[in-house]
Design an enzyme around this catalytic site. Sequence first.
Site, PDB file in Angstrom:
ATOM      1  N   ASP A  67       0.812  -1.219   0.000  1.00  0.00           N
ATOM      2  CA  ASP A  67       0.000   0.000   0.000  1.00  0.00           C
ATOM      3  C   ASP A  67       0.848   1.273   0.000  1.00  0.00           C
ATOM      4  OD1 ASP A  67       0.946  -0.337   2.605  1.00  0.00           O
ATOM      5  OD2 ASP A  67      -1.006  -0.884   3.420  1.00  0.00           O
ATOM      6  N   ASN A 136      -7.262  -2.866  14.450  1.00  0.00           N
ATOM      7  CA  ASN A 136      -8.650  -3.118  14.039  1.00  0.00           C
ATOM      8  C   ASN A 136      -8.760  -4.327  13.107  1.00  0.00           C
ATOM      9  OD1 ASN A 136      -7.592  -2.165  11.642  1.00  0.00           O
ATOM     10  ND2 ASN A 136      -9.045  -0.492  11.381  1.00  0.00           N
ATOM     11  N   HIS A 138      -7.080  -4.748  10.242  1.00  0.00           N
ATOM     12  CA  HIS A 138      -6.821  -4.532   8.806  1.00  0.00           C
ATOM     13  C   HIS A 138      -5.524  -5.217   8.395  1.00  0.00           C
ATOM     14  CE1 HIS A 138      -4.414  -0.462   9.240  1.00  0.00           C
ATOM     15  NE2 HIS A 138      -3.623  -1.482   9.401  1.00  0.00           N
ATOM     16  N   GLU A 143      -9.574  -2.081   5.309  1.00  0.00           N
ATOM     17  CA  GLU A 143     -10.164  -1.716   6.594  1.00  0.00           C
ATOM     18  C   GLU A 143     -11.461  -2.491   6.847  1.00  0.00           C
ATOM     19  OE1 GLU A 143      -8.382  -0.075   8.504  1.00  0.00           O
ATOM     20  OE2 GLU A 143      -7.547   1.764   7.655  1.00  0.00           O
TER      21      GLU A 143
HETATM   22  P1  PGA Z   1       2.391  -1.327  12.614  1.00  0.00           P
HETATM   23  O1  PGA Z   1       1.200  -1.294  11.574  1.00  0.00           O
HETATM   24  O2  PGA Z   1       3.357  -2.325  12.099  1.00  0.00           O
HETATM   25  O3  PGA Z   1       2.984   0.066  12.571  1.00  0.00           O
HETATM   26  O4  PGA Z   1       1.815  -1.690  13.916  1.00  0.00           O
HETATM   27  C1  PGA Z   1       0.654  -2.497  11.140  1.00  0.00           C
HETATM   28  C2  PGA Z   1      -0.541  -2.230  10.287  1.00  0.00           C
HETATM   29  O5  PGA Z   1      -1.233  -1.218  10.483  1.00  0.00           O
HETATM   30  O6  PGA Z   1      -0.825  -3.054   9.393  1.00  0.00           O
END
Ligand code: PGA
Length: 243
Positions: A67, A136, A138, A143
């Site tokens: 992404d 959450n 995702h 999302e």
């Molecule tokens: P993080 O993010 O590695 O910074 O915890 C993971 C994500 O949001 O997929």
Amino acid sequence: MQFQTFDTYEALSKAAAVAIAEEVRANPRAVLGLATGSTPLGLYRELIRLHREEGLSFAQVKTFNLDEYYGLAPDHSQSYHHFMWENLFSHIDISKENINIPSGTPDDVDAYCRAYDARINEVGGIDLQILGIGTNGHIGFNEPGEELTPRCHRVQLAEATIEANARFFDNAADVPRTAITMGMESILQAKKIMLLANGEAKAPVIGKLQTSGITTKIPATLLRLHRHVHVYVDAAAASQLAR
Ligand code: PGA
């Protein structure tokens, strides 16, 4: 889905790097799906070490990132382009033409996304996909919602994601509200998937990943439909896993 718990983040990162190194040594032309965020930083440090000290070569490896924030140019300090060059690509022998990261500034999002998906197919799909997970649930920037979009698309970021990622920006208002992300179908088409999670904040979602049914409200639960998913967690993220 197989859960593996490691005492520390360092141990988790090393084990993830070993798995990638095995993949690349077995198939020097491997196609890797890569993630950004804090989680894979230890893994990338270890891959750089394996490259420098143990001759692990990425010369023929191809990569596809999950992404990119919509609206951020590649040279923006918080773009995922910048992140990947800073934390991995500048330090290994990968060829620039083998790197694919979604553009955050495409002229035509739909056409761009179709081309991104097509490029993944042209190289025979992703051999090993690395994933982090949002609090959450995702994966990539897919999302939680009533529906998930199968292919590459522009997505509205969830409030939880904007809050979680505000730490990287001067203030929360600067966090882009939308992003370009690989879709769930593309992720699920990877031959192998490795999901990494560390820290207490991820414990509830990792617990749910183990016990919940498949639901678009927790996109990571769709990984249950895949035959080869290894979930690597450190002790803190594993604290709500049943033994
Ligand atoms: P993080 O993010 O590695 O910074 O915890 C993971 C994500 O949001 O997929």
